[in-house]
Design an enzyme around this catalytic site. Sequence first.
Site, PDB file in Angstrom:
ATOM      1  N   GLU A 131       1.079  13.660  38.776  1.00  0.00           N
ATOM      2  CA  GLU A 131       2.235  14.618  39.363  1.00  0.00           C
ATOM      3  C   GLU A 131       1.956  14.748  40.756  1.00  0.00           C
ATOM      4  O   GLU A 131       0.909  14.667  41.672  1.00  0.00           O
ATOM      5  CB  GLU A 131       1.925  15.962  38.668  1.00  0.00           C
ATOM      6  CG  GLU A 131       2.317  15.981  37.313  1.00  0.00           C
ATOM      7  CD  GLU A 131       1.678  17.540  36.676  1.00  0.00           C
ATOM      8  OE1 GLU A 131       2.768  17.911  35.661  1.00  0.00           O
ATOM      9  OE2 GLU A 131       0.720  18.157  36.887  1.00  0.00           O
ATOM     10  N   CYS A 178       2.404  17.540  48.116  1.00  0.00           N
ATOM     11  CA  CYS A 178       1.019  17.368  47.740  1.00  0.00           C
ATOM     12  C   CYS A 178       1.103  16.197  46.695  1.00  0.00           C
ATOM     13  O   CYS A 178       1.402  16.158  45.596  1.00  0.00           O
ATOM     14  CB  CYS A 178       0.587  18.702  46.835  1.00  0.00           C
ATOM     15  SG  CYS A 178      -0.730  18.804  45.975  1.00  0.00           S
ATOM     16  N   CYS A 213      -9.374  13.168  37.187  1.00  0.00           N
ATOM     17  CA  CYS A 213     -10.378  12.999  38.002  1.00  0.00           C
ATOM     18  C   CYS A 213     -11.957  13.192  37.457  1.00  0.00           C
ATOM     19  O   CYS A 213     -12.009  13.382  36.250  1.00  0.00           O
ATOM     20  CB  CYS A 213     -10.170  14.445  38.869  1.00  0.00           C
ATOM     21  SG  CYS A 213     -11.450  14.742  40.280  1.00  0.00           S
ATOM     22  N   CYS A 263     -14.945  19.529  38.030  1.00  0.00           N
ATOM     23  CA  CYS A 263     -14.993  21.218  38.476  1.00  0.00           C
ATOM     24  C   CYS A 263     -14.450  21.731  37.217  1.00  0.00           C
ATOM     25  O   CYS A 263     -13.411  21.612  36.732  1.00  0.00           O
ATOM     26  CB  CYS A 263     -14.079  21.402  39.441  1.00  0.00           C
ATOM     27  SG  CYS A 263     -14.657  20.482  41.134  1.00  0.00           S
ATOM     28  N   CYS A 302     -10.934  23.554  37.391  1.00  0.00           N
ATOM     29  CA  CYS A 302      -9.692  22.719  37.728  1.00  0.00           C
ATOM     30  C   CYS A 302      -9.233  21.949  36.465  1.00  0.00           C
ATOM     31  O   CYS A 302      -9.938  21.280  35.772  1.00  0.00           O
ATOM     32  CB  CYS A 302     -10.289  21.865  38.834  1.00  0.00           C
ATOM     33  SG  CYS A 302      -9.055  20.616  39.222  1.00  0.00           S
ATOM     34  N   GLY A 350      -6.997  14.224  41.093  1.00  0.00           N
ATOM     35  CA  GLY A 350      -8.019  13.233  41.795  1.00  0.00           C
ATOM     36  C   GLY A 350      -8.608  13.588  43.011  1.00  0.00           C
ATOM     37  O   GLY A 350      -8.432  14.549  43.641  1.00  0.00           O
ATOM     38  N   SER A 388     -13.783  21.281  49.709  1.00  0.00           N
ATOM     39  CA  SER A 388     -13.750  22.312  48.569  1.00  0.00           C
ATOM     40  C   SER A 388     -15.167  22.827  48.389  1.00  0.00           C
ATOM     41  O   SER A 388     -16.017  22.139  47.819  1.00  0.00           O
ATOM     42  CB  SER A 388     -13.332  21.545  47.522  1.00  0.00           C
ATOM     43  OG  SER A 388     -11.809  21.181  47.436  1.00  0.00           O
ATOM     44  N   ASN A 436      -6.145  30.101  40.229  1.00  0.00           N
ATOM     45  CA  ASN A 436      -5.003  29.896  39.342  1.00  0.00           C
ATOM     46  C   ASN A 436      -5.348  29.559  38.159  1.00  0.00           C
ATOM     47  O   ASN A 436      -6.214  28.665  37.870  1.00  0.00           O
ATOM     48  CB  ASN A 436      -4.016  28.847  39.745  1.00  0.00           C
ATOM     49  CG  ASN A 436      -3.325  29.042  40.842  1.00  0.00           C
ATOM     50  OD1 ASN A 436      -2.640  29.955  41.078  1.00  0.00           O
ATOM     51  ND2 ASN A 436      -3.655  28.131  42.087  1.00  0.00           N
ATOM     52  N   CYS A 482      -2.236  24.982  43.204  1.00  0.00           N
ATOM     53  CA  CYS A 482      -3.506  24.322  43.319  1.00  0.00           C
ATOM     54  C   CYS A 482      -4.307  24.227  41.995  1.00  0.00           C
ATOM     55  O   CYS A 482      -4.588  25.270  41.285  1.00  0.00           O
ATOM     56  CB  CYS A 482      -4.348  24.839  44.332  1.00  0.00           C
ATOM     57  SG  CYS A 482      -4.097  23.938  45.973  1.00  0.00           S
TER      58      CYS A 482
END
Length: 390
Positions: A106, A119, A126, A130, A133, A181, A238, A314, A357
């Site tokens: 995406e 973005c 990935c 994490c 995420c 990623g 991050s 989020n 995000c």
Amino acid sequence: MTALPLVFDAPRRGMPRRHLADLTREEARAAVAELGHPPFRADQLARHFYRGVTDPAKMTDLPAATREELTEALLPGLLTVVRHQTADNGRTRKTLWRLHDGALVESVLMRYPDRATVCISSQAGCGMACPFCATGQQGLTRNLSAAEIIGQAVAAAAAMADGEIEGGPGRLSNVVFMGMGEPLANYARVRKTLDALLTPAPHGLGLSQRSVTVSTVGLVPAIRRLTEEGRNVTLAVSLHAPDDELRDTLVPINTRWKVGEVVDAADAYAKKTGRRYSVEYALIRDVNDQPFRADLLGKLLAGRLAHVNLIPLNPTPGSPWDASPLPAQREFVARLRAAGVATTVRDTRGQDIDGACGQLAAADSISVPSVAVPTPTAEPTMELGAEGDE
Ligand code: SAH
């Protein structure tokens, strides 16, 4: 919550065919010459590609007899739109792309009064695991090729130019590597993408260095390599925790490269470029948002060339975590500012279309091919810049 393994080595299968955007200008000219055409045709093809033109019939500056052949050889269609979803009164648009092997990624285009930012994704899935995420929970499918990454930015530039986004025709001004990623785990192809973003027409999009941001989980050797190679784009790190104990759990790569090493590498990068780096910090209720952690973060960053970008979490499906409540956010900001650290809270776009995000997952109702997550070796090795299958 299941702990996923860290995965550095992407499966080699599934990489797409060669595309003009994978090549340097010289390589593209040589490829055209090999097909028996004058090398300047490569520049013509590039001009069309970077303007988003893929229909050979529209390439009227190329002899009719060669358009199909050259397009087929050097501009294979690598990204197919599965669907667009819009939010924020048509000013945010998320696109789901299908790649040649069925993998899904995406990108999200966000228009603001003074800029338009896309973005983009650098990997399908990935490997950095994490736990907060959505992409990190998918595991790694494969690296994207340079052309697959560049194609997302080119499509956004064309959508802006063609007036497809609310607000009339405009210009794509910014690119952030904050989609799916870990960009620095796909270093060589991301570096090629940076070249394409920064190179003026016809062989690139001609964006400025400061308007391109590479966001990383903190792969220290790759940050150092980017520092040496001088692309001078903006760096975002991050961090999500100021202390190793908590960061080990939130950003598992911290078990390899610690907080101190990451901020030192980012400092060296900022010294080289002369521009501040961003520290991304997702505020998670009762996990990393305590006043003492704000003070620790302030102490860690005071005097460094850093700017903190707080992102209220989020929440992703199945996650036990939630965003910090507003009073906790305000207290966190106040403590950082009191420590002399520049701090902003990110405006989150596209939440209602899962475009904010950390929400990119590209899995929903589409049938996804089985995802091969390689078994990690006891001591995974990361070959920075290894082109492997190129
Ligand atoms: N791999 C890169 C890009 C990730 S996405 C990196 O780690 O930097 C960009 C940012 O969104 C990262 O800071 C990431 O940690 C953050 N993020 C991921 N999931 C999130 C979530 N659920 N809520 C808020 N931010 C999130």
